[in-house]
Scaffold this motif. Structure first.
Motif, mmCIF file in Angstrom:
data_model
loop_
_atom_site.group_PDB
_atom_site.id
_atom_site.type_symbol
_atom_site.label_atom_id
_atom_site.label_comp_id
_atom_site.label_asym_id
_atom_site.label_seq_id
_atom_site.Cartn_x
_atom_site.Cartn_y
_atom_site.Cartn_z
ATOM 1 N N GLU A 1 32.000 -30.000 48.262
ATOM 2 C CA GLU A 1 33.031 -30.203 49.272
ATOM 3 C C GLU A 1 34.415 -29.794 48.782
ATOM 4 N N ASN A 2 34.616 -29.741 47.469
ATOM 5 C CA ASN A 2 35.936 -29.441 46.913
ATOM 6 C C ASN A 2 36.005 -27.978 46.494
ATOM 7 N N LYS A 3 36.917 -27.237 47.085
ATOM 8 C CA LYS A 3 37.024 -25.801 46.819
ATOM 9 C C LYS A 3 38.033 -25.469 45.722
ATOM 10 N N LYS A 4 38.891 -26.420 45.364
ATOM 11 C CA LYS A 4 39.856 -26.182 44.290
ATOM 12 C C LYS A 4 39.814 -27.353 43.312
ATOM 13 N N PRO A 5 38.718 -27.461 42.562
ATOM 14 C CA PRO A 5 38.543 -28.618 41.672
ATOM 15 C C PRO A 5 39.404 -28.526 40.422
ATOM 16 N N MET B 1 36.591 -32.038 37.134
ATOM 17 C CA MET B 1 35.578 -31.935 38.180
ATOM 18 C C MET B 1 34.617 -30.779 37.904
ATOM 19 N N ASP C 1 44.543 -35.391 46.616
ATOM 20 C CA ASP C 1 43.113 -35.555 46.885
ATOM 21 C C ASP C 1 42.281 -35.434 45.616
ATOM 22 N N ASN C 2 42.625 -34.477 44.756
ATOM 23 C CA ASN C 2 41.852 -34.294 43.531
ATOM 24 C C ASN C 2 41.975 -35.498 42.597
ATOM 25 N N ASP D 1 39.393 -37.775 43.932
ATOM 26 C CA ASP D 1 38.059 -37.194 43.758
ATOM 27 C C ASP D 1 37.617 -37.226 42.297
ATOM 28 N N GLU D 2 38.552 -36.989 41.382
ATOM 29 C CA GLU D 2 38.222 -37.081 39.954
ATOM 30 C C GLU D 2 37.714 -38.473 39.599
ATOM 31 N N MET E 1 30.090 -33.979 46.019
ATOM 32 C CA MET E 1 31.550 -33.888 45.998
ATOM 33 C C MET E 1 32.015 -32.520 45.523
#
Length: 580
Positions: A311-315, A319, A285-286, A289-290, A308
């Motif tokens: 919404e992302n807890k472990k970037p 990010m 997912d990352n 997202d990146e 974004m």
């Protein structure tokens, strides 16, 4: 009673439909990958670039592939074009291999190999130097099938001419010319003509190496367009699996395709193709997202970047930096960054892919947004020399030159971009006032130090001497990010002086309490502290002590405390493993 023919047709059409839906789904979820592919793929208009590619085997296919990759600017359009090529491969392959009935489904397997090859790259998309990769293999395979179809439509006595043609097409089709000769040689009963085909197959690379490519290694000529993923520090042999499978499947179909007309063959081909693609596709997912955050950031769409980030807890590290740049533009860096969490940055290394750092993904863009135009230009140029002058680097080179007032230099890169079918009207956006402020608040000098996230953090944390309010905020924030008490106190004093009478950010107060308690220094600044905040600080340490007494690991303690204290600077300071 349902006839056997109807069952076979229903199975064939149902399997093909299921596979088509699967292909559409895979292409859809990788739309951001395809946009990044266009952004990171070099295609320059002009004789030098064309001649460079034509000086190597398979160069023409790479040139065509590079031109087609530009259409991934609109990922749906590029995907439709790629899907159209695969449809032609399926239809032409049926004719070339003379597949009848259920055996036609065998052509789903080459399509599955080609589909896998464009979704399994992972972070190689940022560093691969294979020109035109995204289309060249599909176009090359389609031309190989057309040759095979043409050869099989002529009398067998003419096959000798086709073998010779395959030899002369080696500089154009590379390894697909060899695959054509091999398939043609094995689809018929062996004669002296097929022996000639084998001789052509064995000698092609050696002869052409002596005739045209003596300046290249024989190994490089022998592979001739067969994708290999190698850098001085990384090797990903698994990424070549789809192409070995493509060659193997083609040979298998040539040998026994006509005998595989059973009703269950389409089902096996569909299931096999889906399993093959899903087992090799890079899924993270990352990773997606990146790409999306970088795209928003390059378009100065900071609201979407922050959306974004929330919404992302472990970037990832990339990010995190883009989030903090967005907060600088939108406001609330000191108030919101630590409260949003994730400033430590997750590792992006995946054992199935090349190790790529923040430097290759978004460092030039970050330099630009901090007003470090010379550093951004230098790094963009270095990356472009290494992996190609793709749109992402041409745009950044133009933006940095334009921001520095070097309009003539910027126009060189803009002129090259205007040859791109979707950048004909592109021009650098006006440099925001905040970026100009940072640029003017310190000397923008190229230090020669290796560019990295740590270098950026260290550099900005030294801006504490600036009298600019925005620069003082950045210096204070990055001293907190470094967990450097000495730079914190220097930045803190300047921040207090420049922001007299303004609301005090809570994370700064949390850092003040922590460093007053754990890293005292002489001549400290004394400010009033909210009593509730100080009480929460004491509860933080009490909770930490209780969990440690229970013998819990560092990771377990961090997870237990995240819910109540994950939005505090204390949590970041103690549990972040990131060292800048």
């Amino acid at each position: 009673m349902v006839s056997r023919d109807k069952v076979c047709r229903a199975t064939l059409y149902g399997s093909i439909l299921a596979f088509v839906l699967f292909v559409v789904y895979i292409l859809y979820i990788n739309q951001e990958v395809f946009y990044t592919a266009h952004d990171r793929s070099e295609f320059l208009y002009g004789t030098p670039f064309f001649n460079t590619l034509m000086s190597r085997p398979f160069g023409l296919m790479q040139y065509v592939g590079g031109w087609l990759t530009q259409f991934f600017y609109h990922p749906a359009l590029g995907s439709a074009m790629l899907g159209g090529i695969w449809l032609l491969i399926f239809l032409v392959g049926r004719k070339a291999f003379r597949l009848q009935g259920s055996a036609s489904a065998l052509m789903l397997l080459p399509v599955a190999c080609l589909l896998t090859s464009v979704v399994d790259l992972g972070y190689w998309v940022y560093v691969s130097t294979i020109r035109g990769y995204w289309f060249s293999q599909s176009v090359g395979f389609l031309l190989m099938l057309l040759l095979l179809w043409g050869a099989r439509c002529t009398p067998r006595r003419w096959h000798i001419a086709w073998y010779v043609l395959g030899f002369f097409l080696f500089p154009v089709l590379g390894w697909f010319a060899l695959l054509f000769v091999l398939c043609l040689a094995i689809v018929e009963r062996p004669t002296w003509r097929e022996l000639l085909g084998v001789a052509v197959l064995v000698s092609s690379a050696i002869v052409w190496h002596a005739l045209l490519y003596s300046n290249m290694k024989l190994e490089t000529v022998s592979y001739a367009g067969f994708p290999r993923f190698v850098t001085p520090s990384d090797l990903s042999e698994s990424l070549s699996i789809p192409f070995w499978a493509l060659g193997g499947v083609s040979v298998l179909i040539a040998i026994c395709g006509r005998y595989l007309s059973k009703w269950f063959v389409p089902v096996l081909c569909t299931v096999g193709g889906i399993v093959f693609t899903m087992s090799l596709m890079f899924q993270d997912d990352n990773y997606i997202d990146e790409m999306r955050m970088s795209r928003y950031a390059s378009d100065d769409n900071w609201k979407e970047v922050l959306k974004m980030a929330e919404e992302n807890k472990k970037p990832t590290t990339t990010m995190v930096f883009l989030k903090n740049v967005a907060l600088m533009h939108e406001g609330g860096l000191l108030e919101r960054s630590f409260a949003m969490g994730g400033n430590e940055g997750a590792s992006i290394y995946n054992p199935d892919s090349v190790h790529v750092s923040f430097l290759e993904i978004a460092a030039p863009l970050t330099y630009y947004n901090y007003g470090m135009f010379n550093e951004g230009f230098r790094l963009s140029f270095e990356c472009a020399v290494q992996s190609g002058f793709s749109p992402v680097y041409l745009k950044m080179l133009a933006r940095c030159a334009y921001a520095n007032g070097e309009d003539q230099l910027a126009n060189r890169y803009i002129a090259q971009l205007h040859h791109h079918p979707f950048y004909t009207q592109w021009k650098p956006a006006t440099v925001p006032a905040s970026i100009c402020e940072l640029h003017n608040s310190y000397p923008d000098e190229i230090t020669g130090v290796e560019s990295s996230d740590g270098y950026i953090v260290t550099s900005i944390s030294l801006w504490f001497e600036s009298d600019n309010k925005l620069a003082s905020e950045q210096a204070l924030f990055y001293s907190m990010l470094r967990r450097d008490s000495r730079r914190f106190w220097a930045s803190f004093r300047k921040f207090i002086k420049l922001h007299m009478g303004e609301t005090f950010p809570v994370p700064v107060a949390e850092a003040y309490i922590l460093y007053m308690d754990k890293a005292p220094e002489e001549k400290r600044v004394m400010i009033p502290v909210n009593e509730d905040l100080y009480e929460r600080y004491k509860r933080f340490w009490e909770t930490l002590g209780q969990l440690l007494q229970q013998g819990k690991s560092r990771e377990a303690v961090a997870e237990r405390m995240r819910a109540n204290y994950g939005d505090t600077y204390w949590y970041y300071n103690l549990f972040s493993r990131r060292v800048y």
